[in-house]
Motif scaffolding. Structure first.
Motif, PDB file in Angstrom:
ATOM      1  N   ASP B 171      14.993  50.107   5.140  1.00 15.64           N
ATOM      2  CA  ASP B 171      16.057  51.077   5.184  1.00 15.64           C
ATOM      3  C   ASP B 171      16.532  51.266   3.745  1.00 15.64           C
ATOM      4  OD1 ASP B 171      18.499  52.332   5.285  1.00 15.64           O
ATOM      5  OD2 ASP B 171      19.077  51.393   7.169  1.00 15.64           O
ATOM      6  N   LEU B 178      22.629  46.766  -0.798  1.00 11.37           N
ATOM      7  CA  LEU B 178      22.402  45.369  -1.154  1.00 11.37           C
ATOM      8  C   LEU B 178      22.281  45.223  -2.667  1.00 11.37           C
ATOM      9  CD1 LEU B 178      21.862  42.438  -0.434  1.00 11.37           C
ATOM     10  CD2 LEU B 178      19.456  43.030  -0.098  1.00 11.37           C
ATOM     11  N   PRO B 337      12.850  43.180   6.761  1.00  8.71           N
ATOM     12  CA  PRO B 337      14.092  42.688   6.167  1.00  8.71           C
ATOM     13  C   PRO B 337      14.158  42.917   4.665  1.00  8.71           C
ATOM     14  CG  PRO B 337      12.738  40.871   6.993  1.00  8.71           C
ATOM     15  CD  PRO B 337      12.080  42.141   7.417  1.00  8.71           C
ATOM     16  N   LEU B 338      15.387  42.981   4.173  1.00 10.80           N
ATOM     17  CA  LEU B 338      15.633  43.129   2.738  1.00 10.80           C
ATOM     18  C   LEU B 338      15.732  41.726   2.155  1.00 10.80           C
ATOM     19  CD1 LEU B 338      18.531  45.730   3.194  1.00 10.80           C
ATOM     20  CD2 LEU B 338      16.213  46.261   2.441  1.00 10.80           C
ATOM     21  N   ASP B 339      14.591  41.166   1.799  1.00  9.35           N
ATOM     22  CA  ASP B 339      14.583  39.801   1.289  1.00  9.35           C
ATOM     23  C   ASP B 339      15.154  39.735  -0.118  1.00  9.35           C
ATOM     24  OD1 ASP B 339      13.198  38.781   3.557  1.00  9.35           O
ATOM     25  OD2 ASP B 339      11.282  39.402   2.676  1.00  9.35           O
ATOM     26  N   ILE B 340      16.111  38.827  -0.324  1.00 11.12           N
ATOM     27  CA  ILE B 340      16.648  38.590  -1.663  1.00 11.12           C
ATOM     28  C   ILE B 340      15.833  37.468  -2.295  1.00 11.12           C
ATOM     29  CG2 ILE B 340      18.657  37.904  -3.017  1.00 11.12           C
ATOM     30  CD1 ILE B 340      20.371  38.788  -0.603  1.00 11.12           C
TER      31      ILE B 340
END
Lengths: 353, 353
Positions: B171, B178, B337-340
């Motif tokens: 997204d 983020l 997922p938006l992995d950090i």
DNA sequence: TAAGCCAGAGTGTGCGCAAACACTTATTAA
DNA sequence: TTAATAAGTGTTTGCGCACACTCTGGCTTA
């Protein structure tokens, strides 16, 4: 040149033997002359034969019974996620002829563990998935299963005794390191940082000790000696003692910047902070429990490290299935990533497969 | 009570017809009396029949030809990961009778895209995976494939025209949000923050625009008006201009706290900072390119958001396979997922499956 | 009245594999 | 010498499904 699939029959024809002989070589059963064996293995390599899994599954027509030995989610909701992972894996993989029986024990009761583990041993399953949260008590069972050649997969807690088929979970030490970074990052140049264990029997919990080491080493390795790292063991069995303990920690450390909770119980401290209306403390914990998710969205928990416990259950069953039904090699350690979860990305971690 | 598997034959027997009739009902082919149909469907439901996938795959013995239309990794290494994902998926899933043909185009050349997309259309594959980085130019192809009922899956760039089977990716808006958090967090209470696009044609790149919106909205929604958000479009085609642009940005904003690069090109700015020996700037970018990994480990890039582009390729082929070969329903949007990613956890994201 | 048609239903085959089973020849024991 | 056994190999079946094929009996039409 054409991309045709290589069958056992093809190998047999090329080697001038029958499919039965090829089968014997491939499965190391029955007697085959050395001559035939060498020739067949050569052709297998040359033609890059790979068994057709669909045909294999259909042909063997065998049911593998797996046992999942996991704690009771109604006692500690953390364990709900692994259970769901196990169930999802079962439904995904049942086409390969596996069935999973769950053995649920009370995570705060050793006898319950011993009882259920014995039941697993008696049931004589084809494979076992276990969360060995009781280290000492688990060892004799590992020995038994090893002796009986029943493959077992560990998750959540890493132990390497008696050669498990695989471990699924996180690197606890590195996880502590990461927590150190999150506790320190953006908090100015000095202050007090609290590491707290909640409701745990530390002495028998290897992974919590490793988390603590990683956490401390983060500050050491980065030369952050100006930070004052303190630790606490808190227990909610005595709830007023729990509150009193936090009260006195807050009082004696007015420069408290961050709190790191080594388990999924961060929400207990978040509740405390919310009730006392304390803001500005950087709270860090583990796992996407509903309560934790709630406090992340409220901004009281700043970061969660996602241990992907649903994934751990899933991959455990996955590994056993690959080993047993598909006769595939599996990694002996599968470290899941240390996901950093915060308000802005939490949505994409909730219940993903 | 027993857990026996339900076969077509069982349904036929229970309904008092032959397996052939059940087959016709299940596949909606041939003619069946209404009476038989209703009865069979009732029994299917009652017994919870589920086809045996292994038998199905073996029985159909069909090869599905998939086309993967992706940019050339030798022009922009970002695209190496999706290609590896596609190849891994092909090797994992070829047992289900799929074969993937890759059509590689130059990401900086529209004509190359048009050419390869035409080739895909001509090849008349059973399913298509495409990275539609040219929005306008992709639409007519979508229309063509839709009209010919060829399912196509999008990845990397989300478009919903002409009803793709599925979108795989992130997204973008939330990803910008983020990034805003990571750019702001721990940087004091005010300062300048730079958003930069590098080597991009913004007007035709919907996802970059959405990232920028999300980024700006993070600061708006959190009432961080004391921050000065500036933007830049930089292009390395003119390398001295690129450096000059950065020089003047640095000079005119001595309070620059963070730089957010909207693509995987963060390493270019990292190189600049390294050469000029500028420290203390919080650099944020995307993706685990070797150069980026390097700069994360050196501490010059602080955070990467992992778009898991290998996973995008993998899941794209996975979705097509599930739809075509396994006749399973697939989600129309699969947000990864938006992995950090940061120094302490990067290891566990590198080349995981 | 027979030929033709057709909806509706049944039968048969093959996918690639595992595994039970059957067969042949060589070797050993009685 | 004969029977028993071992060693090596070949044959066949069935897993559940898809799909082409065959069969039947009632109907229409010339």
């Amino acid at each position: 040149m054409k991309n045709k699939i290589v069958r056992i029959k093809d190998i047999a024809e090329k080697a001038g033997v029958s499919p039965g002989t090829v089968d014997r070589v491939l499965h190391n059963r029955g007697r085959v002359s050395d001559e035939a064996r060498t020739k067949i293995l050569g052709i297998v390599k040359e033609l890059k034969y790979e068994p057709n899994l669909s045909a294999r599954v259909l042909g063997t027509n065998r049911l593998y019974r797996l046992a999942a030995l996991i704690p009771d989610a109604s006692v500690d909701f953390y364990w709900d996620a692994p259970r769901r992972g196990v169930e999802k894996a079962e439904s995904d993989l049942k086409q390969y002829g596996i069935a999973v029986e769950q053995y649920i024990f009370d995570p705060y009761n050793v006898d319950s563990f011993l009882d259920k583990a014995s039941q697993v041993s008696e049931a004589n399953p084809d494979g076992i998935l276990v969360a060995p949260i009781y280290y000492r008590e688990a060892l004799p069972f590992f020995q038994d299963w090893s002796a009986r050649s029943i493959p077992f997969v560990l998750f959540n807690t890493q132990l390497s005794d008696y050669n498990p088929l695989s471990y699924i979970g996180q690197d606890s030490y590195q996880s502590g390191m990461l927590a150190g970074k999150l506790a320190h990052y953006g908090q100015g140049t000095s202050g007090t940082i609290l590491l707290a264990h909640i409701d745990e029997d530390i002495s028998n919990s290897a992974h919590l000790i490793r988390k603590e080491q990683g956490f401390n080493d983060y500050f050491k390795q980065n030369g952050l000696s100006q930070y004052n790292i303190i630790r606490a063991e808190l227990n909610r069995a005595d709830l007023s003692g729990f509150h009193y303990g936090l009260d006195s920690l807050m009082a004696s450390h007015p420069d408290l910047k961050s709190i790191y909770i080594t388990s999924s119980k961060a929400y207990t401290v978040a509740t405390y902070l919310e009730q006392k209306d304390i803001t500005g403390i950087n709270l860090i914990g583990y796992d996407l429990l509903p309560e934790n998710i709630d406090y992340v969205n409220k901004g009281i928990i700043r970061f969660l490290i996602n241990q992907n416990s649903k994934g751990q259950g899933y991959w455990g069953i996955y590994q056993l299935t690959h080993h047993l039904a598909l006769k595939r090699a599996v990694d002996s350690v599968k470290y899941l990533p240390l996901d950093i979860v915060t308000k802005e990305n939490i949505e994409y971690y909730i219940d993903k497969e």
